[in-house]
Scaffold this motif. Structure first.
Motif, PDB file in Angstrom:
ATOM      1  N   GLU A 386       0.800  -1.320  -0.385  1.00 13.44           N
ATOM      2  CA  GLU A 386      -0.012  -0.296  -0.130  1.00 13.44           C
ATOM      3  C   GLU A 386       1.304   0.982   0.045  1.00 13.44           C
ATOM      4  O   GLU A 386       0.545   2.409  -0.658  1.00 13.44           O
ATOM      5  CB  GLU A 386      -0.876  -0.108   1.425  1.00 13.44           C
ATOM      6  CG  GLU A 386      -2.101  -1.153   1.238  1.00 13.44           C
ATOM      7  CD  GLU A 386      -2.863  -1.041   0.023  1.00 13.44           C
ATOM      8  OE1 GLU A 386      -2.888   0.370  -0.209  1.00 13.44           O
ATOM      9  OE2 GLU A 386      -3.214  -2.138  -0.309  1.00 13.44           O
ATOM     10  N   SER A 387       2.235   1.241   1.365  1.00 14.03           N
ATOM     11  CA  SER A 387       2.890   2.494   0.501  1.00 14.03           C
ATOM     12  C   SER A 387       3.475   2.460  -0.617  1.00 14.03           C
ATOM     13  O   SER A 387       3.713   3.859  -0.973  1.00 14.03           O
ATOM     14  CB  SER A 387       3.961   2.011   1.609  1.00 14.03           C
ATOM     15  OG  SER A 387       3.500   1.396   3.496  1.00 14.03           O
ATOM     16  N   ILE A 388       4.052   1.944  -1.430  1.00 16.31           N
ATOM     17  CA  ILE A 388       4.713   2.099  -2.976  1.00 16.31           C
ATOM     18  C   ILE A 388       3.668   2.367  -3.319  1.00 16.31           C
ATOM     19  O   ILE A 388       3.633   3.415  -4.556  1.00 16.31           O
ATOM     20  CB  ILE A 388       5.304   0.139  -2.831  1.00 16.31           C
ATOM     21  CG1 ILE A 388       6.399   0.034  -1.863  1.00 16.31           C
ATOM     22  CG2 ILE A 388       6.152   0.540  -4.179  1.00 16.31           C
ATOM     23  CD1 ILE A 388       7.023  -1.093  -2.092  1.00 16.31           C
ATOM     24  N   SER A 389       1.645   1.359  -3.592  1.00 15.63           N
ATOM     25  CA  SER A 389       1.248   1.994  -4.313  1.00 15.63           C
ATOM     26  C   SER A 389       0.711   3.449  -4.719  1.00 15.63           C
ATOM     27  O   SER A 389       0.475   3.833  -5.897  1.00 15.63           O
ATOM     28  CB  SER A 389       0.523   1.294  -4.645  1.00 15.63           C
ATOM     29  OG  SER A 389      -0.071  -0.106  -4.485  1.00 15.63           O
ATOM     30  N   ALA A 390       0.686   3.695  -3.275  1.00 16.71           N
ATOM     31  CA  ALA A 390      -0.206   5.184  -2.803  1.00 16.71           C
ATOM     32  C   ALA A 390       1.540   6.462  -3.539  1.00 16.71           C
ATOM     33  O   ALA A 390       0.372   7.026  -4.046  1.00 16.71           O
ATOM     34  CB  ALA A 390       0.230   5.863  -1.409  1.00 16.71           C
ATOM     35  N   LEU A 391       2.206   5.616  -3.380  1.00 18.98           N
ATOM     36  CA  LEU A 391       3.410   6.611  -4.136  1.00 18.98           C
ATOM     37  C   LEU A 391       3.753   6.789  -5.254  1.00 18.98           C
ATOM     38  O   LEU A 391       3.281   7.553  -6.442  1.00 18.98           O
ATOM     39  CB  LEU A 391       4.641   6.512  -3.744  1.00 18.98           C
ATOM     40  CG  LEU A 391       6.276   7.507  -3.526  1.00 18.98           C
ATOM     41  CD1 LEU A 391       5.123   8.963  -2.143  1.00 18.98           C
ATOM     42  CD2 LEU A 391       7.308   7.641  -3.177  1.00 18.98           C
ATOM     43  N   VAL A 392       3.158   5.488  -6.363  1.00 19.04           N
ATOM     44  CA  VAL A 392       2.866   5.517  -7.555  1.00 19.04           C
ATOM     45  C   VAL A 392       1.677   6.308  -7.909  1.00 19.04           C
ATOM     46  O   VAL A 392       1.844   7.066  -9.000  1.00 19.04           O
ATOM     47  CB  VAL A 392       3.658   3.819  -7.748  1.00 19.04           C
ATOM     48  CG1 VAL A 392       2.714   3.668  -9.192  1.00 19.04           C
ATOM     49  CG2 VAL A 392       4.029   3.359  -7.542  1.00 19.04           C
ATOM     50  N   ASP A 393       0.530   5.664  -7.302  1.00 17.28           N
ATOM     51  CA  ASP A 393      -0.885   6.949  -7.905  1.00 17.28           C
ATOM     52  C   ASP A 393      -0.978   7.943  -7.570  1.00 17.28           C
ATOM     53  O   ASP A 393      -1.583   8.548  -8.826  1.00 17.28           O
ATOM     54  CB  ASP A 393      -1.491   5.841  -6.853  1.00 17.28           C
ATOM     55  CG  ASP A 393      -1.823   4.141  -7.332  1.00 17.28           C
ATOM     56  OD1 ASP A 393      -1.609   3.455  -8.275  1.00 17.28           O
ATOM     57  OD2 ASP A 393      -2.768   3.112  -6.226  1.00 17.28           O
ATOM     58  N   GLU A 394      -0.536   8.546  -6.620  1.00 12.61           N
ATOM     59  CA  GLU A 394      -0.245  10.085  -6.353  1.00 12.61           C
ATOM     60  C   GLU A 394       0.787  10.613  -6.949  1.00 12.61           C
ATOM     61  O   GLU A 394       0.280  12.122  -7.566  1.00 12.61           O
ATOM     62  CB  GLU A 394      -0.139  10.455  -4.787  1.00 12.61           C
ATOM     63  CG  GLU A 394      -1.189   8.930  -4.469  1.00 12.61           C
ATOM     64  CD  GLU A 394      -0.942   9.724  -2.095  1.00 12.61           C
ATOM     65  OE1 GLU A 394      -0.545  10.872  -2.023  1.00 12.61           O
ATOM     66  OE2 GLU A 394      -1.750   8.788  -1.560  1.00 12.61           O
ATOM     67  N   PHE A 395       2.351  10.289  -7.445  1.00 14.49           N
ATOM     68  CA  PHE A 395       2.935  11.067  -8.087  1.00 14.49           C
ATOM     69  C   PHE A 395       3.667  10.353  -8.933  1.00 14.49           C
ATOM     70  O   PHE A 395       4.351  10.918  -9.945  1.00 14.49           O
ATOM     71  CB  PHE A 395       4.547  11.445  -6.972  1.00 14.49           C
ATOM     72  CG  PHE A 395       3.834  11.965  -5.466  1.00 14.49           C
ATOM     73  CD1 PHE A 395       3.349  12.771  -5.331  1.00 14.49           C
ATOM     74  CD2 PHE A 395       3.421  10.863  -4.690  1.00 14.49           C
ATOM     75  CE1 PHE A 395       2.772  13.372  -4.457  1.00 14.49           C
ATOM     76  CE2 PHE A 395       2.600  12.013  -3.043  1.00 14.49           C
ATOM     77  CZ  PHE A 395       2.835  12.870  -3.047  1.00 14.49           C
ATOM     78  N   GLY A 396       3.672   9.028  -8.745  1.00 16.07           N
ATOM     79  CA  GLY A 396       3.911   8.851 -10.835  1.00 16.07           C
ATOM     80  C   GLY A 396       5.432   8.233 -10.501  1.00 16.07           C
ATOM     81  O   GLY A 396       6.015   8.455 -11.731  1.00 16.07           O
ATOM     82  N   VAL A 397       6.164   7.853  -9.714  1.00 15.84           N
ATOM     83  CA  VAL A 397       7.387   7.140  -9.758  1.00 15.84           C
ATOM     84  C   VAL A 397       7.584   6.341 -10.735  1.00 15.84           C
ATOM     85  O   VAL A 397       6.500   5.772 -10.291  1.00 15.84           O
ATOM     86  CB  VAL A 397       7.723   7.607  -8.204  1.00 15.84           C
ATOM     87  CG1 VAL A 397       7.996   7.936  -7.769  1.00 15.84           C
ATOM     88  CG2 VAL A 397       7.129   5.970  -7.713  1.00 15.84           C
TER      89      VAL A 397
END
Length: 538
Positions: A386-397
């Motif tokens: 969930e932590s990694i997914s949130a960064l991908v979904d919100e910021f597009g890393v």
């Protein structure tokens, strides 16, 4: 954890058994959680090309027999290769089984031992120990002797389990003894242990055919794919020529770069190398490095969510890819109240393993609130996903780096490698294009992570680089010093002079940026960027 500097203070007096067609002899020892055992003397059954032994146990030292079960060993000679098949049965759960070998040629022993990932200019002599999986032994295959005259010892294990090679000449022996231990996973420990096939090819004129055969086994066992055809390697990663480490916030709260300053550093780098060929790596982006673990949001002192979003926009507009760092295990107990459910336990499940406790504030003692958690525990694994997914979904890393996952732990509650595999599968299911990278590498781990950091302090000039480069790529460690005096940024090593750049097969150069890099060492940073652009193959 295996130990190299301890030993028996007496002769275990193991009975020695022959192999088909040669002067080599072997013995076996078996270990439970309460004691170690040798074998009773027995008359082997010898046929053409085969030696079979079935016998019971004796106490180490042979002072008494022990009625606790039987051990069966079958040694066969086929096509110049000796294979050991060992099955141990005991009334107690079996912790490890050791094969002891004597009689290897002295000329080969004098030349030394080496693994595929041993440094090209190095070999192991006298007393030494290799442990798989680890930075010293990336796959359970090892040679003794020179490339043109060697014997080759390997384990064909379809699972990821610990194997230990220990070589020594104890006081009770006139010759070196090579010990090869198989350690079944504590989560699957039982009263019967079937040791994976152990192979010894003697007097080979080249290690290559045997190593290639071993790697084919590993590929099939762990699903390794060639670098050129891996589905988890996007085109931009294949073209990457340089990794730029943008250090954020130290454990103490000292800020090396805000998100705005990271953007400034990327604009500088873009003047000296094509940004499309650069991966920007972000340790300490979440605030106080390691102190915030495992809570992962953009650090307030660096610019918070808004500042991080602007950094991502700037990087992508220029052409860079971004890879924030996450802890694969590390946690501050104050940040993760459910830590006891996931914390690493010792192999008998009696206590917490207190691992990796650096001295972050230089008071000359390790910090007290840091523990290692097991990603195989469902709750912690879900938290990481969930932590990694949130960064991908919100910021597009573009990528996520998982700290310390190159370590192998024998936690009896959850198989740690199974946890790594599930973590990767769940992240790829949600984000098919996300690149996942690891700290450290070994054979099965390279099947999960196409990119890794080379372990700190290990040689990059590998004896057999294809054991890495056939499947994956690696880059320099977080702790490699930055231009100038060599600050290691958020890492705990302090100052380490940056090593010179040398082209190594499968290795991506790295350069770090701290608070004084652009202002005081910009020329050196620019030169490193230009070197990488000129020397990294597309």
């Amino acid at each position: 954890m295996s130990l190299i500097d301890t030993d028996l203070s007496f002769d275990p007096r193991d009975p020695r058994f022959p192999v088909p067609g040669g002067p080599l002899s072997w013995s076996v020892q078996v270990f439970t959680t309460t004691n170690g055992y040798g074998l009773r003397p027995a008359e082997p059954l010898v046929d053409a090309g085969r030696v079979q032994v079935r016998t019971g146990y004796a106490a180490l030292g042979q002072q008494r027999t022990v009625d606790a079960g039987v051990v069966g060993v079958d040694v066969a000679l086929r096509d110049g290769v000796l294979t050991w098949s060992i099955t141990a049965e005991h009334t107690e759960p079996i912790k490890a089984v050791k094969l002891l070998l004597r009689g290897l040629p002295q000329r080969q022993l004098s030349a030394g031992w080496w693994a595929p990932n041993t440094g090209r200019s190095h070999s192991h002599h006298e007393r030494f120990q290799l442990e798989y999986p680890s930075p010293d032994w990336a796959t359970p295959w090892v040679a003794v002797g020179s490339e043109s005259d060697c014997s080759l010892l390997s384990v064909r294990d379809p699972s990821v389990r610990r194997h230990v090679l220990h070589v020594n000449t104890p006081a009770h022996s006139p010759e070196p003894i090579a010990e090869l231990l198989h350690v079944p996973a504590a989560s699957a420990r039982g009263t019967t242990c079937r040791v994976p096939e152990i192979r010894l090819r003697q007097d080979a004129s080249s290690p290559d055919p045997d190593l290639d055969e071993h790697l084919r086994f590993v590929e099939n066992a762990h699903g390794l794919r060639p670098w050129e055809s891996r589905p988890d390697v996007p085109g931009w990663l294949r073209d990457t020529a340089l990794v730029v480490t943008l250090h954020g916030q130290h454990w103490t709260g000292y800020v090396f770069n805000t998100f705005s300053q990271m953007s400034e550093a990327l604009r500088f780098v873009a003047q000296h190398i094509d940004p499309h060929r650069v991966l920007a790596y972000l340790p300490g982006w979440e605030g106080r490095y390691y102190y915030a673990y495992p809570r992962y949001r953009p650090g307030a002192d660096l610019g918070g969510d808004e500042g991080f979003a602007e950094l991502v926009r700037t990087a992508h507009e220029l052409g860079f890819r971004l890879m924030p760092m996450f802890g694969g295990h590390g946690a501050n107990v104050a940040q993760y109240p459910d830590w006891e459910r996931a914390v690493m336990r010792n192999d008998t499940d009696r206590y917490v393993e207190l691992l990796n406790r650096p001295d972050w504030d230089s008071d000359r003692s390790g910090e007290g609130d840091q523990v290692f958690l097991n990603p195989a525990e469902p709750g912690f694994r879900a938290h990481l996903v969930e932590s990694i997914s949130a960064l991908v979904d919100e910021f597009g890393v573009d990528a996520a780096f998982l700290d310390t996952v190159g370590y192998y732990f024998d936690d009896p509650r959850h198989d740690v490698f199974a946890g790594y595999r599930l973590l990767v599968e769940e992240l790829h299911l949600r984000h098919p294009g996300l690149v996942l990278a690891a700290e450290g590498w070994w054979d099965a781990l390279s099947a999960l992570f196409p990119l890794s950091q080379q372990w700190f302090g290990t040689d990059r000039d590998l004896r057999e680089p294809r054991v890495l480069s056939r499947y994956a790529r690696t880059t320099g460690h977080l702790a490699e010093g930055t231009p100038g005096p060599g600050s290691t940024g958020v890492h705990e090593k302090g100052y380490i002079p940056r090593p010179p750049d040398v082209v190594r097969e499968g290795h991506l150069p790295v350069v770090g940026v701290v608070d004084d890099t652009l202002e005081e060492h910009g020329d050196e940073l620019a030169a490193i960027c230009r070197w990488a652009a000129a020397n990294s193959p597309r």
